[in-house]
Motif scaffolding. Sequence first.
Motif, mmCIF file in Angstrom:
data_model
loop_
_atom_site.group_PDB
_atom_site.id
_atom_site.type_symbol
_atom_site.label_atom_id
_atom_site.label_comp_id
_atom_site.label_asym_id
_atom_site.label_seq_id
_atom_site.Cartn_x
_atom_site.Cartn_y
_atom_site.Cartn_z
ATOM 1 N N ILE A 60 -12.431 43.990 -5.163
ATOM 2 C CA ILE A 60 -12.787 43.203 -3.988
ATOM 3 C C ILE A 60 -14.111 42.491 -4.250
ATOM 4 O O ILE A 60 -15.023 43.063 -4.827
ATOM 5 N N GLU A 61 -14.182 41.226 -3.858
ATOM 6 C CA GLU A 61 -15.389 40.421 -4.011
ATOM 7 C C GLU A 61 -15.834 39.968 -2.626
ATOM 8 O O GLU A 61 -15.069 39.323 -1.916
ATOM 9 N N PHE A 62 -17.056 40.304 -2.253
ATOM 10 C CA PHE A 62 -17.598 39.831 -0.985
ATOM 11 C C PHE A 62 -18.328 38.532 -1.265
ATOM 12 O O PHE A 62 -19.187 38.463 -2.136
ATOM 13 N N ILE A 63 -17.959 37.501 -0.535
ATOM 14 C CA ILE A 63 -18.488 36.164 -0.766
ATOM 15 C C ILE A 63 -19.731 35.923 0.084
ATOM 16 O O ILE A 63 -20.786 35.585 -0.437
ATOM 17 N N SER A 64 -19.606 36.099 1.410
ATOM 18 C CA SER A 64 -20.754 35.834 2.277
ATOM 19 C C SER A 64 -20.632 36.541 3.621
ATOM 20 O O SER A 64 -19.544 36.903 4.053
ATOM 21 N N LEU A 65 -21.785 36.706 4.230
ATOM 22 C CA LEU A 65 -21.910 37.189 5.605
ATOM 23 C C LEU A 65 -22.683 36.101 6.339
ATOM 24 O O LEU A 65 -23.768 35.714 5.903
ATOM 25 N N SER A 66 -22.106 35.580 7.421
ATOM 26 C CA SER A 66 -22.709 34.450 8.121
ATOM 27 C C SER A 66 -22.921 34.756 9.589
ATOM 28 O O SER A 66 -22.149 35.488 10.200
ATOM 29 N N LEU A 67 -23.950 34.143 10.141
ATOM 30 C CA LEU A 67 -24.207 34.187 11.571
ATOM 31 C C LEU A 67 -24.049 32.753 12.050
ATOM 32 O O LEU A 67 -24.773 31.863 11.598
ATOM 33 N N GLU A 68 -23.061 32.523 12.936
ATOM 34 C CA GLU A 68 -22.756 31.176 13.397
ATOM 35 C C GLU A 68 -22.988 31.065 14.894
ATOM 36 O O GLU A 68 -22.684 31.996 15.638
ATOM 37 N N SER A 69 -23.512 29.924 15.310
ATOM 38 C CA SER A 69 -23.739 29.668 16.730
ATOM 39 C C SER A 69 -23.502 28.186 17.004
ATOM 40 O O SER A 69 -23.852 27.331 16.181
ATOM 41 N N ALA A 70 -22.923 27.901 18.171
ATOM 42 C CA ALA A 70 -22.685 26.510 18.559
ATOM 43 C C ALA A 70 -23.999 25.764 18.781
ATOM 44 O O ALA A 70 -24.034 24.534 18.722
ATOM 45 N N THR A 71 -25.086 26.496 19.016
ATOM 46 C CA THR A 71 -26.385 25.853 19.268
ATOM 47 C C THR A 71 -27.195 25.641 17.990
ATOM 48 O O THR A 71 -28.310 25.160 18.055
ATOM 49 N N ARG A 72 -26.632 26.005 16.855
ATOM 50 C CA ARG A 72 -27.328 25.847 15.575
ATOM 51 C C ARG A 72 -26.475 24.954 14.679
ATOM 52 O O ARG A 72 -25.294 25.221 14.486
ATOM 53 N N PRO A 73 -27.071 23.905 14.077
ATOM 54 C CA PRO A 73 -26.262 22.987 13.270
ATOM 55 C C PRO A 73 -25.668 23.633 12.015
ATOM 56 O O PRO A 73 -24.547 23.318 11.636
ATOM 57 N N GLU A 74 -26.371 24.523 11.375
ATOM 58 C CA GLU A 74 -25.892 25.189 10.164
ATOM 59 C C GLU A 74 -25.914 26.697 10.372
ATOM 60 O O GLU A 74 -26.852 27.227 10.985
ATOM 61 N N PRO A 75 -24.925 27.424 9.858
ATOM 62 C CA PRO A 75 -24.967 28.888 9.994
ATOM 63 C C PRO A 75 -26.055 29.498 9.105
ATOM 64 O O PRO A 75 -26.507 28.879 8.149
ATOM 65 N N ILE A 76 -26.451 30.705 9.457
ATOM 66 C CA ILE A 76 -27.332 31.494 8.597
ATOM 67 C C ILE A 76 -26.399 32.257 7.672
ATOM 68 O O ILE A 76 -25.521 32.991 8.143
ATOM 69 N N VAL A 77 -26.540 32.080 6.354
ATOM 70 C CA VAL A 77 -25.585 32.637 5.406
ATOM 71 C C VAL A 77 -26.288 33.521 4.387
ATOM 72 O O VAL A 77 -27.279 33.122 3.784
ATOM 73 N N PHE A 78 -25.745 34.739 4.220
ATOM 74 C CA PHE A 78 -26.151 35.614 3.120
ATOM 75 C C PHE A 78 -25.047 35.522 2.076
ATOM 76 O O PHE A 78 -23.945 36.009 2.290
ATOM 77 N N ASN A 79 -25.346 34.878 0.952
ATOM 78 C CA ASN A 79 -24.394 34.723 -0.135
ATOM 79 C C ASN A 79 -24.499 35.959 -1.026
ATOM 80 O O ASN A 79 -25.542 36.190 -1.640
ATOM 81 N N PHE A 80 -23.435 36.749 -1.106
ATOM 82 C CA PHE A 80 -23.499 38.015 -1.835
ATOM 83 C C PHE A 80 -23.713 37.839 -3.335
ATOM 84 O O PHE A 80 -24.318 38.698 -3.964
ATOM 85 N N ALA A 81 -23.265 36.735 -3.914
ATOM 86 C CA ALA A 81 -23.478 36.502 -5.348
ATOM 87 C C ALA A 81 -24.966 36.346 -5.660
ATOM 88 O O ALA A 81 -25.428 36.688 -6.741
ATOM 89 N N GLU A 82 -25.727 35.833 -4.694
ATOM 90 C CA GLU A 82 -27.162 35.608 -4.881
ATOM 91 C C GLU A 82 -28.010 36.734 -4.295
ATOM 92 O O GLU A 82 -29.228 36.742 -4.461
ATOM 93 N N LEU A 83 -27.396 37.659 -3.598
ATOM 94 C CA LEU A 83 -28.124 38.684 -2.856
ATOM 95 C C LEU A 83 -28.954 39.607 -3.744
ATOM 96 O O LEU A 83 -30.080 39.951 -3.399
ATOM 97 N N GLU A 84 -28.411 40.017 -4.872
ATOM 98 C CA GLU A 84 -29.082 41.016 -5.722
ATOM 99 C C GLU A 84 -30.510 40.628 -6.063
ATOM 100 O O GLU A 84 -31.419 41.426 -5.959
ATOM 101 N N GLY A 85 -30.721 39.400 -6.419
ATOM 102 C CA GLY A 85 -32.061 38.967 -6.800
ATOM 103 C C GLY A 85 -32.977 38.635 -5.624
ATOM 104 O O GLY A 85 -34.155 38.374 -5.818
ATOM 105 N N LYS A 86 -32.436 38.638 -4.420
ATOM 106 C CA LYS A 86 -33.219 38.234 -3.249
ATOM 107 C C LYS A 86 -33.414 39.352 -2.234
ATOM 108 O O LYS A 86 -33.880 39.096 -1.132
ATOM 109 N N LYS A 87 -33.063 40.573 -2.566
ATOM 110 C CA LYS A 87 -33.112 41.663 -1.581
ATOM 111 C C LYS A 87 -34.496 41.847 -0.971
ATOM 112 O O LYS A 87 -34.626 42.001 0.241
ATOM 113 N N GLU A 88 -35.525 41.837 -1.775
ATOM 114 C CA GLU A 88 -36.873 42.013 -1.238
ATOM 115 C C GLU A 88 -37.280 40.814 -0.399
ATOM 116 O O GLU A 88 -37.941 40.958 0.627
#
Length: 195
Positions: A60-88
């Motif tokens: 299984i590959e997790f791609i992303s976890l996103s927070l979406e809102s109609a009041t925000r133009p772009e979602p807030i996205v945690f890209n799992f492929a990039e997560l390892e190096g950005k945890k801190e």
Amino acid sequence: MTEKIDDQELQTSTTPGYNPGEKKTLDEYAQLDSNDESLNKWKASLGIGAGAANENGPKIEFISLSLESATRPEPIVFNFAELEGKKEHIKKNPVSIKEGTEYNVKLDFKVNHDVISGLRYVQVVKRTGMTVDKMEEMVGSYGPSQNPYEKRFATEESPSGMLARGTYSVRSRIVDDDGHIYVDFDWAFKISKEW
């Protein structure tokens, strides 16, 4: 400053009497009741059967976890492929969430060569040392597919008011029925007047 969220707080709930059963391979699932035509169609829709599975990569590959809102133009996205190096970085740099706003959490993932059963998303939120929220969402059971799956959770509303504003520590985890932890990371958000 982020707060430590204990493993015990991320334990998933259990249903009395529920037994996930013995783990089987895709071939074993394909052979079960192989003379039942309707069951075979259902298994094929899950990616169970000859040539359905992609044997490459993790099961299984997790791609992303996103927070979406109609009041925000772009979602807030945690890209799992990039997560390892950005945890801190994501732990120390909270994302801003506008107070009193409706939003959805969305999980994108791909199942390659196994049946994943009882996948759950668990999240614990703390502020000033106290747990203020625990979310446990059933993602479901999935078979292999060439196309990614998308799971949207129920709409929620961010807290509002002067007392709600501030920084919150979060720990998110994705786990299955067998207790296998696929994703586990800390992050933070800040409730503010604007995005």
